[in-house]
Design an enzyme around this catalytic site. Structure first.
Site, PDB file in Angstrom:
ATOM      1  N   ARG A 165      12.045  -5.887   5.175  1.00 12.21           N
ATOM      2  CA  ARG A 165      12.066  -4.655   5.382  1.00 12.21           C
ATOM      3  C   ARG A 165      12.506  -4.198   6.682  1.00 12.21           C
ATOM      4  NH1 ARG A 165       6.665  -1.147   5.179  1.00 12.21           N
ATOM      5  NH2 ARG A 165       6.147  -2.292   7.013  1.00 12.21           N
ATOM      6  N   ARG A 200      -0.204  -9.226  13.495  1.00 10.31           N
ATOM      7  CA  ARG A 200      -0.532  -7.881  12.514  1.00 10.31           C
ATOM      8  C   ARG A 200      -1.453  -8.716  11.325  1.00 10.31           C
ATOM      9  NH1 ARG A 200       4.630  -5.233  10.861  1.00 10.31           N
ATOM     10  NH2 ARG A 200       3.400  -3.867   9.431  1.00 10.31           N
ATOM     11  N   ARG A 213      11.867  -0.581  12.258  1.00  2.23           N
ATOM     12  CA  ARG A 213      10.400  -0.582  12.703  1.00  2.23           C
ATOM     13  C   ARG A 213      10.546  -1.883  13.603  1.00  2.23           C
ATOM     14  NH1 ARG A 213       5.711   0.471   8.330  1.00  2.23           N
ATOM     15  NH2 ARG A 213       4.646  -0.809   9.906  1.00  2.23           N
ATOM     16  N   ARG A 262      -9.512   0.724   8.731  1.00  2.00           N
ATOM     17  CA  ARG A 262      -8.981  -0.605   9.143  1.00  2.00           C
ATOM     18  C   ARG A 262     -10.002  -1.262  10.015  1.00  2.00           C
ATOM     19  NH1 ARG A 262      -3.099   0.443   8.701  1.00  2.00           N
ATOM     20  NH2 ARG A 262      -2.175  -1.534   8.935  1.00  2.00           N
ATOM     21  N   LYS A 277       0.871  -1.170  -0.128  1.00  2.00           N
ATOM     22  CA  LYS A 277       0.023   0.037  -0.123  1.00  2.00           C
ATOM     23  C   LYS A 277       0.782   1.313  -0.033  1.00  2.00           C
ATOM     24  CE  LYS A 277      -2.037  -1.163   3.858  1.00  2.00           C
ATOM     25  NZ  LYS A 277      -1.649  -2.342   4.396  1.00  2.00           N
TER      26      LYS A 277
END
Ligand code: B4P
Length: 190
Positions: free
Chosen positions: A128, A146, A134, A89, A14
């Site tokens: 990533r 998640r 993160r 969401r 996204k």
């Protein structure tokens, strides 16, 4: 106005595709994930509260993200439209977004979902995580949490837009440029 919801599980692409879409269609990018990370970086009370939840891979409360989006809509009144990335969401967020846009005589044009399987999502996020810094990308358990949050609370949001005949879905696996071309072909037919 062109108001797009880019939809999909964590790691579906996204954020990646949003960057390309804002250049192509001159839209304002509203990523609730980025807004929350900016609050964390500034050390605000909201950011500190959100960090605890984000580090566990769970969603932050609806009223927090709805308030952030409302402020951003007000701050960009004259834009050509918005890309909503990572928002709504939950069904409650989707209902609130419809109400916010209605007060501005506007509405969502389309929701476009990027379809990616769970193994590929986990692979991308761990990759990533090697350099994003993160915490929610670094731990396979948090990534699975998640994805579970997405399946339980976010996936039903697709039905909300299906009943409004605004739902489109495209394959999210393949070259970034190919996926971008598929997105543009949906948008250009709206
Ligand atoms: P987000 O920041 O929205 O993060 P995300 O779901 O991980 O997706 P992102 O956009 O970053 O990744 P992308 O798919 O582009 O959310 C983080 C947390 O914030 C949530 O867990 C939650 O706690 C909180 N939150 C945010 N919004 C909320 C809301 N509305 N309500 C409640 N809580 C909220 O890309 C992932 C990786 O894949 C990248 O490394 C990219 O380079 C790679 N990639 C992209 N396309 C690819 C392709 N075609 N092939 C290979 N790799 C690709």
């Amino acid at each position: 106005m062109l108001n797009l919801v880019l939809f999909g599980p964590p790691g579906a692409g996204k954020g990646t595709q949003s960057q390309k879409l804002i250049d192509q269609y001159q839209l304002i990018h509203l990523s609730t994930g980025d807004l929350l990370r900016s609050e964390i970086a500034q050390g605000t009370a909201l950011g500190m509260e959100a960090k605890k939840l984000m580090d566990q891979g769970v969603l932050v409360p609806d009223e927090v993200v709805i308030g952030m989006i409302s402020n951003k809509l007000d701050a960009n009144k004259n834009s050509k439209g918005f890309i909503f990335d990572g928002f709504p969401r939950t069904v409650a967020q989707a209902e609130a977004l419809d109400q916010l846009l209605a007060t501005k005589d506007s509405a969502i044009s389309a929701m476009i979902a990027l379809e990616v399987n769970d193994d590929e999502l986990e692979r991308r996020l761990l990759l990533r995580g090697k350099d994003s810094g993160r915490p929610d990308d670094a731990n396979p358990e948090v990534i699975r949490k998640r994805i579970a949050e997405y399946n339980n609370k976010t996936a039903p949001v697709a039905n909300f837009y299906k009943t409004q005949n605004k739902f489109y879905s495209i394959a999210g696996i393949g070259a970034i440029e190919e996926i971008f071309a598929s997105l543009c072909s949906v948008i250009n037919q709206l």
